[in-house]
Design an enzyme around this catalytic site. Structure first.
Site, mmCIF file in Angstrom:
data_model
loop_
_atom_site.group_PDB
_atom_site.id
_atom_site.type_symbol
_atom_site.label_atom_id
_atom_site.label_comp_id
_atom_site.label_asym_id
_atom_site.label_seq_id
_atom_site.Cartn_x
_atom_site.Cartn_y
_atom_site.Cartn_z
ATOM 1 N N GLU A 58 -3.769 -5.364 -0.532
ATOM 2 C CA GLU A 58 -4.923 -5.472 0.354
ATOM 3 C C GLU A 58 -6.111 -6.146 -0.332
ATOM 4 O OE1 GLU A 58 -3.017 -2.766 -0.020
ATOM 5 O OE2 GLU A 58 -2.214 -2.401 1.983
ATOM 6 N N LYS A 82 18.518 0.799 1.957
ATOM 7 C CA LYS A 82 17.639 1.482 2.905
ATOM 8 C C LYS A 82 18.430 1.805 4.173
ATOM 9 C CE LYS A 82 12.788 1.154 4.167
ATOM 10 N NZ LYS A 82 11.501 0.598 3.778
ATOM 11 N N ARG A 118 -8.783 0.313 0.241
ATOM 12 C CA ARG A 118 -8.456 -0.279 -1.055
ATOM 13 C C ARG A 118 -9.354 -1.469 -1.413
ATOM 14 N NH1 ARG A 118 -2.986 0.582 -3.151
ATOM 15 N NH2 ARG A 118 -3.040 2.834 -3.286
HETATM 16 C C1 LIG Z 1 -1.896 0.642 0.145
HETATM 17 C C2 LIG Z 1 -0.816 0.736 1.181
HETATM 18 N N1 LIG Z 1 -0.556 -0.333 1.963
HETATM 19 C C3 LIG Z 1 0.411 -0.274 2.888
HETATM 20 C C4 LIG Z 1 1.139 0.876 3.053
HETATM 21 C C5 LIG Z 1 2.174 0.973 4.157
HETATM 22 N N2 LIG Z 1 3.524 1.148 3.610
HETATM 23 C C6 LIG Z 1 4.115 2.352 3.557
HETATM 24 S S1 LIG Z 1 5.615 2.292 2.861
HETATM 25 C C7 LIG Z 1 5.510 0.633 2.632
HETATM 26 C C8 LIG Z 1 6.644 -0.107 2.007
HETATM 27 C C9 LIG Z 1 7.019 0.464 0.709
HETATM 28 O O1 LIG Z 1 8.112 -0.233 0.215
HETATM 29 P P1 LIG Z 1 8.869 0.323 -1.045
HETATM 30 O O2 LIG Z 1 7.906 0.739 -2.071
HETATM 31 O O3 LIG Z 1 9.875 -0.699 -1.451
HETATM 32 O O4 LIG Z 1 9.566 1.636 -0.519
HETATM 33 P P2 LIG Z 1 10.830 1.806 0.457
HETATM 34 O O5 LIG Z 1 10.278 2.270 1.769
HETATM 35 O O6 LIG Z 1 11.533 0.509 0.565
HETATM 36 O O7 LIG Z 1 11.640 2.842 -0.185
HETATM 37 C C10 LIG Z 1 4.294 0.140 3.094
HETATM 38 C C11 LIG Z 1 3.888 -1.271 3.067
HETATM 39 C C12 LIG Z 1 0.822 1.972 2.225
HETATM 40 N N3 LIG Z 1 1.447 3.147 2.340
HETATM 41 N N4 LIG Z 1 -0.137 1.876 1.298
#
Ligand SMILES: Cc1ncc(C[n+]2csc(CCOP(=O)(O)OP(=O)(O)O)c2C)c(N)n1
Length: 628
Positions: free
Chosen positions: A361, A273, A389
Site C-alpha cells: 500500500e 491453496k 499503512r
Molecule cells: C496490509 C494488507 N493488505 C491487504 C490485505 C488483504 N489480504 C489478506 S490475505 C491476502 C493475501 C495473502 O497472500 P499470502 O500471504 O500468500 O497468503 P495465502 O492466503 O496465499 O495463504 C491479502 C492481500 C491484508 N490482509 N493486509
C-alpha cells in the site's frame, strides 16, 4: 489438544487431515470465511503442532486468516461454529482467546517483525522457547516483511520463518518475488535428481562413495548455472529448499532437524491453496474469503440485497472504466485487491493502465504521486483499513505537493465478520489531519459515480472517496419512500465543500455521511410519526465541511445529530461539535454524535454491531426522543 497429536501414527494423521478438511468445509459453508488458505495448511499446521509446543513456543501466523486448523487443534473445535460471528471466536489469532495464539494479526506482513521481537526478548530474558513466523508468498513481498528479513538475516538470533508458498496472494501472486519463487520451484527437478542420486550412488559397489563426490562437484557447477542465487542465503538466513507442504512425514523430518539450528532460518514449504475441495482448488481466488455456500457445487448463497442492489465496488469499477475510456491519462492502482476493489473491471479493457503492485500500500500511494507529477491521473483503490499503512505516504508524497491523486476507499466503515483489524472506521479521522485533501462520501452508488467524475475532472489536488462494503438503497428510492418531493436535490451537482439538504423539518437537524443517509432518512421518518420533524443533510464532503448549510439548519432547529460510520474521535461528529462551539452560542448538550467509540470494535454482522453501539435506527430514534 495439540499434545494428543504426538501419539498418532502417520496413518491416523492422514485420516485426521481428511477429517479436518471435512469439518472445515462443513462449517465454513455455513459461516463463510477464509476457506482456501486454510485447506492449504492442514498438514503444515498438524506438523507444526507435532514438532513444536505452542504452550511455550510461539507461532506467529502472518495475516492470520489461515489459523482455523490451528484453532481447531488448540481447543476451539467446539466453538468453531461461532467463528467470525457476533460474540463468537475470531477468524484471526487473538491472544485474548488462547495462549496458543502468540500475536494478533489481520493486516499482512507483520509476522517476521513480531517474531523477531519475541526472539530478541527471549534472548535478553534468557528464556528458552522457539519462535516461528509462518508467512505466505504474497505477504512476504510487502515492505514490512522485507525490512524484517533484512534485520533478522544480519543478526544471530534464532528464528524460524516458514514461507508458505502456494503461488497465490488472494489471486495469483504478482511481482519479482513471485517470479523468483517460481524459478526456484522450476529448479525442483534438479533437487529431485539430487535426492535420487544421493540415495542410489552410495549403494553402487566400487564407484559408490568416490563417484558421489565427483557427482557432487558436477552438481554444484550445474547448480550455479541453472538455479537462481538464493536471496535468503545472501541475506544471512539458512534456507531449506522446497518442502512438500502436504507431506506430514517430510514436514516433520525438516522441522525436527531445524528445531535447534542456530540463527535465522527459512523453510520454503510448497502448498496448494484450496487443497482437498475441488471448487476451491479450481477457484482459490473466489474461495479465499467466501460467503456461505453450497458444498456440493461451491455456489455462494447471495442475500436479497446483493441481488437487488448494485454494490459500491461494482459501481466504482464500472465508472472507472467509463472514465478511463474517455481519458487515457487515467491509471488504476491496486495493492493485491484487484477484484475486491472492482479494479478488475477496468483492467479487462486497459491492462496496460492497470497496476497491481502486490501487498504494498505504501508503494502504491507514492507511485501514484509519481504518476500524478508526470501528468497522469492515478486512481488508487484500497480498502480503508489497509490505507492506514500509507498514512505518511499520503501526507508526505501526495498532500504536501498537492498532487492530483484520487483515493477510492472501499470497505470504509464497519465491515462485519473480519472484526477489529478490518473495520474501516478510522479514515475520516486520519485523513482529516492531512492538508489539501478533500474527503467525500457518497450516499449511494449513483453519487459514487458522480463523485468519481468530479474527483477526476474538477479537482487538481488529492481527493479521497470513502464508501462501505456492500450497497445502499438509492437516495432517490429512500426519498420517494419518505414522500420527499424535491428528489432532484438528491443528485445535485457535486461541488467543492458542499452538502445537500434532503429533507426540511424544524425540530432537529440530522447530518449524516455516505451510506448513513439511508439510516438518517429512516430515523427521520420514524421521528415524524412522533411529530418530530427533522432537517436531513447529506454532508457529501467531510473535508471541507459545508459549515454554512449545517449552521443555517442548526440555527432553525437548535439541535443537531450526526451519524457516521467511523469512530467518534476525529470524525464527522467531532467536527460538528467544534463548529457549533466555535460559531454559535449553542453548547455541547445540543449535539449528539452517533459514531463508534474509542475501543477495538469486534466482529459480527454489520447490523448487530450497529445495534450494540446504539446506532441501529431504533436506538437512534429512542435516544433522540429521550433527549428532546
Ligand atoms: C496490509 C494488507 N493488505 C491487504 C490485505 C488483504 N489480504 C489478506 S490475505 C491476502 C493475501 C495473502 O497472500 P499470502 O500471504 O500468500 O497468503 P495465502 O492466503 O496465499 O495463504 C491479502 C492481500 C491484508 N490482509 N493486509
Amino acid at each position: 489438544m495439540p499434545d494428543d497429536l504426538k501419539y498418532l501414527s502417520y496413518e491416523e494423521l492422514d485420516m485426521l487431515c481428511k477429517e479436518l478438511r471435512t469439518f472445515l468445509i462443513e462449517n465454513i459453508s455455513k459461516t463463510g470465511g477464509h476457506l482456501a488458505s486454510n485447506l492449504g495448511v492442514v498438514e503444515l499446521t498438524v506438523a507444526l503442532h507435532r514438532c513444536f509446543d505452542t504452550s511455550t513456543d510461539r507461532i506467529v501466523w502472518d495475516v492470520g486468516h489461515q489459523t482455523y486448523i490451528h484453532k481447531i487443534l488448540t481447543g476451539r473445535k467446539d466453538l468453531f461454529h461461532s467463528i467470525r460471528q457476533f460474540e463468537g471466536i475470531s477468524g484471526f489469532p487473538k491472544t485474548r482467546e488462547s495462549i496458543h495464539d502468540a500475536f494478533n494479526t489481520g493486516h499482512s506482513s507483520t509476522s517476521i517483525s513480531a517474531a523477531l521481537g519475541m526472539a530478541r526478548a527471549r534472548d535478553i530474558q534468557e528464556d528458552d522457547y522457539r519462535v516461528i513466523a509462518v508467512i505466505g508468498d504474497g505477504s512476504i513481498t510487502n515492505g514490512m516483511a522485507l525490512e524484517a528479513i533484512n534485520d533478522a538475516g544480519s543478526c544471530k538470533t534464532d528464528l524460524i520463518v516458514i514461507l508458505n508458498d502456494n503461488e497465490m496472494s488472494i489471486a495469483k501472486n504478482v511481482g519479482g518475488f513471485s517470479n523468483y519463487f517460481a524459478r526456484l520451484a522450476n529448479g525442483n527437478w534438479y533437487y529431485k535428481i539430487k535426492k535420487k542420486l544421493k540415495k542410489i550412488l552410495p549403494k553402487v559397489p566400487f564407484i559408490g562413495r568416490g563417484m558421489l563426490k565427483v557427482f557432487q562437484k558436477i552438481r554444484d557447477i550445474i547448480k550455479i548455472f541453472i538455479l537462481p542465487g538464493n536471496v535468503f542465503v545472501e541475506l544471512g538466513f539458512k534456507y531449506i529448499e522446497l518442502v512438500d507442504g502436504h507431506d506430514i512425514r517430510e514436514l516433520e523430518k525438516v522441522f525436527s532437524n531445524i528445531k535447534d539450528i542456530e540463527g535465522p532460518i527459512i523453510v520454503h514449504v510448497c502448498t496448494q491453496k484450496g487443497k482437498g475441495y475441488l471448487p476451491a482448488e479450481k477457484n482459490p481466488d473466489m474461495f479465499h474469503g467466501i460467503a456461505p455456500f453450497k458444498i456440493e457445487t461451491g455456489e455462494v448463497f447471495r442475500g436479497v440485497d446483493s441481488i437487488l442492489r448494485k454494490s459500491f465496488t461494482q459501481a466504482f469499477g464500472e465508472k472507472l472504466l467509463e472514465i478511463g475510456r474517455k481519458n487515457d491519462k487515467i491509471v488504476a492502482i491496486t495493492a493485491a485487491m484487484m477484484k475486491g476493489t472492482g479494479v478488475n473491471i477496468f483492467a479487462c479493457e486497459f491492462p496496460e493502465r492497470t497496476f497491481d503492485v502486490g501487498i504494498a500500500e505504501e508503494h502504491a500511494v507514492t507511485m501514484a504521486g509519481g504518476f500524478a507529477i508526470s501528468g497522469m491521473i492515478p486512481i488508487v483503490a484500497i480498502y480503508s483499513t489497509f490505507l492506514q499503512r500509507a498514512y505518511d505516504q499520503i501526507m508526505h508524497d501526495i498532500a504536501f505537493q498537492n498532487l492530483h491523486v484520487v483515493f477510492a476507499l472501499d470497505r470504509a466503515g464497519i465491515v462485519g465478520e473480519d472484526g477489529e483489524t478490518h473495520h474501516g472506521i478510522y479514515d475520516l479521522s486520519f485523513l482529516d489531519t492531512i492538508p489539501n485533501i478533500q474527503i467525500l462520501a457518497p450516499a449511494d452508488h449513483i453519487e459514487l459515480a458522480m463523485m468519481l467524475d468530479y474527483a477526476v475532472n474538477e479537482c487538481d489536488g488529492p481527493v479521497a472517496i470513502r464508501y462501505p462494503r456492500g450497497s445502499a438503497g438509492t437516495v432517490a428510492e429512500q426519498a420517494k419512500k419518505m414522500g420527499i418531493e424535491q428528489i432532484e436535490d438528491c443528485y445535485k451537482e457535486i461541488k467543492y465543500g458542499k452538502g445537500v439538504l434532503l429533507e426540511s423539518g424544524k425540530d432537529v437537524t440530522i447530518v449524516a455521511e455516505g451510506a448513513m443517509i439511508e439510516k438518517a432518512l429512516e430515523v427521520s421518518a420514524v421521528l415524524g410519526q412522533s411529530e418530530i420533524f427533522a432537517d436531513v443533510i447529506n454532508v457529501r464532503s467531510i473535508k471541507p465541511l459545508d459549515s454554512a448549510l449545517i449552521l443555517n439548519s442548526y440555527r432553525r432547529t437548535g439541535k443537531i445529530v450526526s451519524i457516521e460510520n467511523n469512530v467518534a474521535p476525529g470524525g464527522l461528529g467531532s467536527k460538528i461539535l467544534k463548529l457549533i462551539s466555535e460559531k454559535t452560542s449553542g453548547d455541547a448538550d445540543t449535539v449528539i454524535v452517533f459514531a463508534f467509540p474509542d475501543e477495538p470494535i469486534s466482529q459480527g454482522n454489520i447490523s448487530e454491531i450497529f445495534d450494540k453501539y446504539g446506532m441501529s435506527t431504533k436506538k437512534i430514534v429512542e435516544r433522540i426522543i429521550d433527549w428532546r
